[in-house]
Design a protein around this motif. Sequence first.
Motif, PDB file in Angstrom:
ATOM      1  N   PRO A 196      44.578  42.405  29.549  1.00 36.58           N
ATOM      2  CA  PRO A 196      44.408  43.865  29.846  1.00 36.58           C
ATOM      3  C   PRO A 196      43.109  44.611  29.568  1.00 36.58           C
ATOM      4  CG  PRO A 196      46.594  43.244  28.783  1.00 36.58           C
ATOM      5  CD  PRO A 196      45.807  42.225  28.641  1.00 36.58           C
ATOM      6  N   ALA A 197      42.565  44.273  28.267  1.00 31.38           N
ATOM      7  CA  ALA A 197      41.559  45.102  27.899  1.00 31.38           C
ATOM      8  C   ALA A 197      40.117  44.783  28.800  1.00 31.38           C
ATOM      9  CB  ALA A 197      41.177  44.363  26.596  1.00 31.38           C
ATOM     10  N   LYS A 198      40.501  43.937  29.855  1.00 29.99           N
ATOM     11  CA  LYS A 198      39.176  43.625  30.843  1.00 29.99           C
ATOM     12  C   LYS A 198      39.546  43.998  31.913  1.00 29.99           C
ATOM     13  CE  LYS A 198      37.815  39.811  28.012  1.00 29.99           C
ATOM     14  NZ  LYS A 198      38.089  38.611  27.507  1.00 29.99           N
ATOM     15  N   ILE A 199      40.630  44.764  32.307  1.00 32.70           N
ATOM     16  CA  ILE A 199      40.996  45.188  33.547  1.00 32.70           C
ATOM     17  C   ILE A 199      40.230  46.260  34.184  1.00 32.70           C
ATOM     18  CG2 ILE A 199      42.711  46.146  35.034  1.00 32.70           C
ATOM     19  CD1 ILE A 199      44.695  44.095  33.742  1.00 32.70           C
ATOM     20  N   GLU A 200      40.147  47.240  33.297  1.00 38.48           N
ATOM     21  CA  GLU A 200      39.498  48.497  33.801  1.00 38.48           C
ATOM     22  C   GLU A 200      37.892  48.489  34.110  1.00 38.48           C
ATOM     23  OE1 GLU A 200      41.381  50.983  30.552  1.00 38.48           O
ATOM     24  OE2 GLU A 200      41.367  52.543  32.287  1.00 38.48           O
ATOM     25  N   ALA A 201      37.210  47.678  33.522  1.00 41.14           N
ATOM     26  CA  ALA A 201      35.627  47.161  33.979  1.00 41.14           C
ATOM     27  C   ALA A 201      35.699  46.949  35.416  1.00 41.14           C
ATOM     28  CB  ALA A 201      35.136  46.293  32.825  1.00 41.14           C
ATOM     29  N   ALA A 202      36.761  46.282  35.859  1.00 42.84           N
ATOM     30  CA  ALA A 202      36.713  45.668  37.304  1.00 42.84           C
ATOM     31  C   ALA A 202      37.231  46.510  38.176  1.00 42.84           C
ATOM     32  CB  ALA A 202      37.543  44.154  36.973  1.00 42.84           C
ATOM     33  N   ILE A 203      37.572  47.429  37.890  1.00 47.52           N
ATOM     34  CA  ILE A 203      38.169  48.469  38.851  1.00 47.52           C
ATOM     35  C   ILE A 203      36.953  49.231  39.587  1.00 47.52           C
ATOM     36  CG2 ILE A 203      39.460  50.751  39.261  1.00 47.52           C
ATOM     37  CD1 ILE A 203      41.373  49.755  36.826  1.00 47.52           C
ATOM     38  N   THR A 204      37.028  49.294  40.968  1.00 53.88           N
ATOM     39  CA  THR A 204      36.021  49.978  41.707  1.00 53.88           C
ATOM     40  C   THR A 204      36.835  51.130  42.656  1.00 53.88           C
ATOM     41  OG1 THR A 204      36.225  48.783  43.628  1.00 53.88           O
ATOM     42  CG2 THR A 204      34.817  47.686  41.814  1.00 53.88           C
ATOM     43  N   PRO A 205      35.974  51.931  43.342  1.00 52.78           N
ATOM     44  CA  PRO A 205      36.804  52.715  44.464  1.00 52.78           C
ATOM     45  C   PRO A 205      37.618  52.113  45.445  1.00 52.78           C
ATOM     46  CG  PRO A 205      34.426  53.392  44.114  1.00 52.78           C
ATOM     47  CD  PRO A 205      34.532  52.212  43.514  1.00 52.78           C
ATOM     48  N   ASN A 206      37.299  50.826  45.498  1.00 53.85           N
ATOM     49  CA  ASN A 206      38.058  49.787  46.629  1.00 53.85           C
ATOM     50  C   ASN A 206      39.271  49.216  45.959  1.00 53.85           C
ATOM     51  OD1 ASN A 206      36.094  50.623  48.626  1.00 53.85           O
ATOM     52  ND2 ASN A 206      34.847  48.627  47.858  1.00 53.85           N
TER      53      ASN A 206
END
Length: 372
Positions: free
Chosen positions: A113-123
Amino acid sequence: MIPIFDSKRQYAQIGEAAEKAVCEVMRSGSYILGANTKALEQELADYIGCKYTIGLNSGTDALHLALRALDIGAGDEVITTAFTFVATAEAIGIVGAKPVFVDIDADTFNIDPAKIEAAITPNTKAIIPVHLYGQPCDMDRIMDIAKRHNLHVIEDCCQAIGSSYKGQKVGTFGDFGCYSFYPTKNLGTMGDGGLLTTNSESLKDRVIALRNHGGAVRYHHDEIGVNSRLDEIQSAILRVKLPYIDEWNTKRRERASIYNELFAGCEDIITPKELDNTYCVYHQYTVKVPNRDEIFDKLHDAGIGAMLYYPIPLHLQKVNAHLGQGKGSLPITEKNTEIVMSLPMFPELTREEQETIASTLIKFVEESKALV
Ligand SMILES: *Cc1c(COP(=O)(O)O)cnc(C)c1O
């Protein structure tokens, strides 16, 4: 050979009742979307603790139709793990969306879970956490991220029927839970089968239409759907087996703790960890060992049916080469594919067999260490 899973031993327990149930379906003349599928959907909703379930052809279709029902398609990105069976990411590709792989946690094998936010984009439209080997993901943290970023969550529960997180069964946290009844799953049928769970009436109605050519009313088609119905024979077999699932999962957990005991003295064999507040149903019992490939071959020569789940991570598969997540992009996933090995695990496995497996594995690990 001690197999990884033994459907024949399970048949000895449920075969007679299953044969009777199948014969009843054959005599009934009703083979698709009849009384058994309807009853099974209710029984599984009660068991899993959700409002609705929809019977489908496979776990792959469950993932695919969940994405379709959430209107995820071309131009969208879906975050998931590369340390899973190919179908998790394949379903994302089937709807024309792009899988974005996030690295795993080394202890749980699940998406970190600690690495999910860095992978979020507007898409980004959704996250598909996979409860791998029956081990529940950290759902509080995943749901919190999803809420803050307005993302859908589709849980891949194909290996985790009966697993729970803080007392709540997996498949009830997100928009959808996807289950598979492939014969070797903890609840398997005698062919293919799958299921979606949801608490949303509108999503349930959408999937009911999608699984039957895009229309809820016969010969009225509102959109392109598929033919993905769980049939009456498979449903009848599953209804015979469902009452045993808790007993079988308990036996898997007992066998996992026997393995843990047997390996306790060998620090080169790393046994699976369980998160606090989770109930893991051990679809697989997966250890980490040094010189894995060599030891794996020796185990097979010694008649022990260990398996590698999974030898190649999804971001390094040819089918996903165009995504551009090359070697080195997911170091923990890549490392784990080189060192993990799943040992025979099923409710009927005997203590004697486990002792043979453990002593053989310990011997091979010690021999291979002595060589270096
Ligand atoms: C088995 C499995 C699937 C696919 O299920 P099928 O019924 O074989 O289509 C998807 N995801 C995971 C993690 C699985 O283990």
